[in-house]
Write a protein that holds these residues in place. Structure first.
Motif, mmCIF file in Angstrom:
data_model
loop_
_atom_site.group_PDB
_atom_site.id
_atom_site.type_symbol
_atom_site.label_atom_id
_atom_site.label_comp_id
_atom_site.label_asym_id
_atom_site.label_seq_id
_atom_site.Cartn_x
_atom_site.Cartn_y
_atom_site.Cartn_z
ATOM 1 N N SER A 40 0.837 -1.210 0.000
ATOM 2 C CA SER A 40 0.000 0.000 0.000
ATOM 3 C C SER A 40 0.869 1.255 0.000
ATOM 4 O O SER A 40 0.550 2.239 -0.667
ATOM 5 C CB SER A 40 -0.916 0.014 1.215
ATOM 6 O OG SER A 40 -1.773 -1.080 1.209
ATOM 7 N N LEU A 41 1.936 1.234 0.741
ATOM 8 C CA LEU A 41 2.842 2.382 0.785
ATOM 9 C C LEU A 41 3.477 2.634 -0.573
ATOM 10 O O LEU A 41 3.507 3.769 -1.053
ATOM 11 C CB LEU A 41 3.939 2.156 1.839
ATOM 12 C CG LEU A 41 5.032 3.213 1.910
ATOM 13 C CD1 LEU A 41 4.454 4.566 2.322
ATOM 14 C CD2 LEU A 41 6.132 2.790 2.859
ATOM 15 N N ILE A 42 3.976 1.607 -1.220
ATOM 16 C CA ILE A 42 4.598 1.748 -2.543
ATOM 17 C C ILE A 42 3.569 2.252 -3.551
ATOM 18 O O ILE A 42 3.855 3.141 -4.354
ATOM 19 C CB ILE A 42 5.215 0.414 -3.009
ATOM 20 C CG1 ILE A 42 6.377 0.032 -2.103
ATOM 21 C CG2 ILE A 42 5.669 0.477 -4.457
ATOM 22 C CD1 ILE A 42 7.521 1.025 -2.080
ATOM 23 N N LYS A 43 2.368 1.711 -3.497
ATOM 24 C CA LYS A 43 1.306 2.137 -4.408
ATOM 25 C C LYS A 43 1.016 3.633 -4.213
ATOM 26 O O LYS A 43 0.884 4.378 -5.174
ATOM 27 C CB LYS A 43 0.049 1.307 -4.159
ATOM 28 C CG LYS A 43 -1.092 1.620 -5.085
ATOM 29 C CD LYS A 43 -2.274 0.715 -4.777
ATOM 30 C CE LYS A 43 -3.464 1.123 -5.610
ATOM 31 N NZ LYS A 43 -4.653 0.338 -5.276
ATOM 32 N N MET A 44 0.944 4.074 -2.961
ATOM 33 C CA MET A 44 0.681 5.485 -2.681
ATOM 34 C C MET A 44 1.843 6.363 -3.171
ATOM 35 O O MET A 44 1.635 7.412 -3.769
ATOM 36 C CB MET A 44 0.477 5.698 -1.187
ATOM 37 C CG MET A 44 0.211 7.155 -0.826
ATOM 38 S SD MET A 44 0.416 7.521 0.910
ATOM 39 C CE MET A 44 2.148 7.264 1.153
ATOM 40 N N LEU A 45 3.064 5.930 -2.936
ATOM 41 C CA LEU A 45 4.227 6.741 -3.339
ATOM 42 C C LEU A 45 4.372 6.837 -4.848
ATOM 43 O O LEU A 45 4.829 7.857 -5.376
ATOM 44 C CB LEU A 45 5.503 6.153 -2.717
ATOM 45 C CG LEU A 45 5.622 6.278 -1.201
ATOM 46 C CD1 LEU A 45 6.833 5.502 -0.709
ATOM 47 C CD2 LEU A 45 5.698 7.721 -0.781
ATOM 48 N N LYS A 46 3.984 5.810 -5.583
ATOM 49 C CA LYS A 46 4.068 5.820 -7.036
ATOM 50 C C LYS A 46 2.858 6.489 -7.690
ATOM 51 O O LYS A 46 2.864 6.754 -8.884
ATOM 52 C CB LYS A 46 4.196 4.393 -7.562
ATOM 53 C CG LYS A 46 5.552 3.769 -7.278
ATOM 54 C CD LYS A 46 5.625 2.373 -7.853
ATOM 55 C CE LYS A 46 6.981 1.750 -7.653
ATOM 56 N NZ LYS A 46 7.044 0.397 -8.236
ATOM 57 N N SER A 47 1.833 6.765 -6.918
ATOM 58 C CA SER A 47 0.596 7.327 -7.434
ATOM 59 C C SER A 47 0.800 8.731 -7.988
ATOM 60 O O SER A 47 1.558 9.522 -7.464
ATOM 61 C CB SER A 47 -0.453 7.371 -6.324
ATOM 62 O OG SER A 47 -1.598 8.062 -6.773
ATOM 63 N N LYS A 48 0.119 9.014 -9.083
ATOM 64 C CA LYS A 48 0.120 10.359 -9.673
ATOM 65 C C LYS A 48 -1.043 11.189 -9.144
ATOM 66 O O LYS A 48 -1.154 12.373 -9.411
ATOM 67 C CB LYS A 48 -0.002 10.261 -11.192
ATOM 68 C CG LYS A 48 1.053 9.417 -11.865
ATOM 69 C CD LYS A 48 2.322 10.181 -12.060
ATOM 70 C CE LYS A 48 3.257 9.361 -12.915
ATOM 71 N NZ LYS A 48 4.573 9.280 -12.431
ATOM 72 N N ASP A 49 -1.911 10.560 -8.380
ATOM 73 C CA ASP A 49 -3.081 11.218 -7.801
ATOM 74 C C ASP A 49 -2.653 12.183 -6.709
ATOM 75 O O ASP A 49 -1.881 11.841 -5.829
ATOM 76 C CB ASP A 49 -4.022 10.142 -7.240
ATOM 77 C CG ASP A 49 -5.351 10.720 -6.802
ATOM 78 O OD1 ASP A 49 -5.670 11.861 -7.218
ATOM 79 O OD2 ASP A 49 -6.064 10.046 -6.041
ATOM 80 N N GLU A 50 -3.150 13.413 -6.769
ATOM 81 C CA GLU A 50 -2.796 14.420 -5.762
ATOM 82 C C GLU A 50 -3.571 14.156 -4.502
ATOM 83 O O GLU A 50 -3.285 14.519 -3.435
ATOM 84 C CB GLU A 50 -3.101 15.816 -6.276
ATOM 85 C CG GLU A 50 -2.227 16.185 -7.442
ATOM 86 C CD GLU A 50 -2.546 17.575 -7.980
ATOM 87 O OE1 GLU A 50 -3.212 18.363 -7.280
ATOM 88 O OE2 GLU A 50 -2.119 17.856 -9.092
#
Length: 114
Positions: A104-114
């Motif tokens: 979940s952390l990696i997904k959040m860090l790679k996210s382009k969503d503001e």
């Protein structure tokens, strides 16, 4: 090494530094500790075993508690709280602290969503 800490502290009337302990050790004993770096490693190992107290910088050691001096367990809890503990191999383990899922952390860090 502990005897050298006690002896140096008795001579100085204050907790000795690593250098002062090393000099005391060289004057009193013939040990396999050849240089100040090995001496510091031995002192750090004794500290990790809760056999010594040190100041926040780790520059002065004592076998008795002085103001501002803590043993390893106390210093660890002061810095990291009660939610973590150290294992026998020296690694830090979570006991009661909140954790997050690594994926979940990696997904959040790679996210382009503001």
């Amino acid at each position: 090494m502990i005897d050298c800490v006690i002896s140096a502290e008795a001579k100085l009337n204050t907790p000795p530094s690593i250098i002062e302990i090393f000099v005391e050790m060289k004057n009193r004993f013939t040990l396999p500790v050849n240089n100040i770096y090995e001496g510091a490693a031995v002192l750090t190992s004794l500290f990790r075993e809760d056999m010594l107290y040190t100041n926040d910088l780790g520059s002065h050691y004592s076998v008795t508690r002085h103001e501002g001096f803590l043993n390893y367990s106390e210093m660890f809890r002061k810095r990291y709280g009660d939610g973590y503990n150290t294992l026998r191999d020296g690694t830090v383990a979570v006991t009661t602290a909140r954790t997050i899922n690594f994926k979940s952390l990696i997904k959040m860090l790679k996210s382009k969503d503001e």
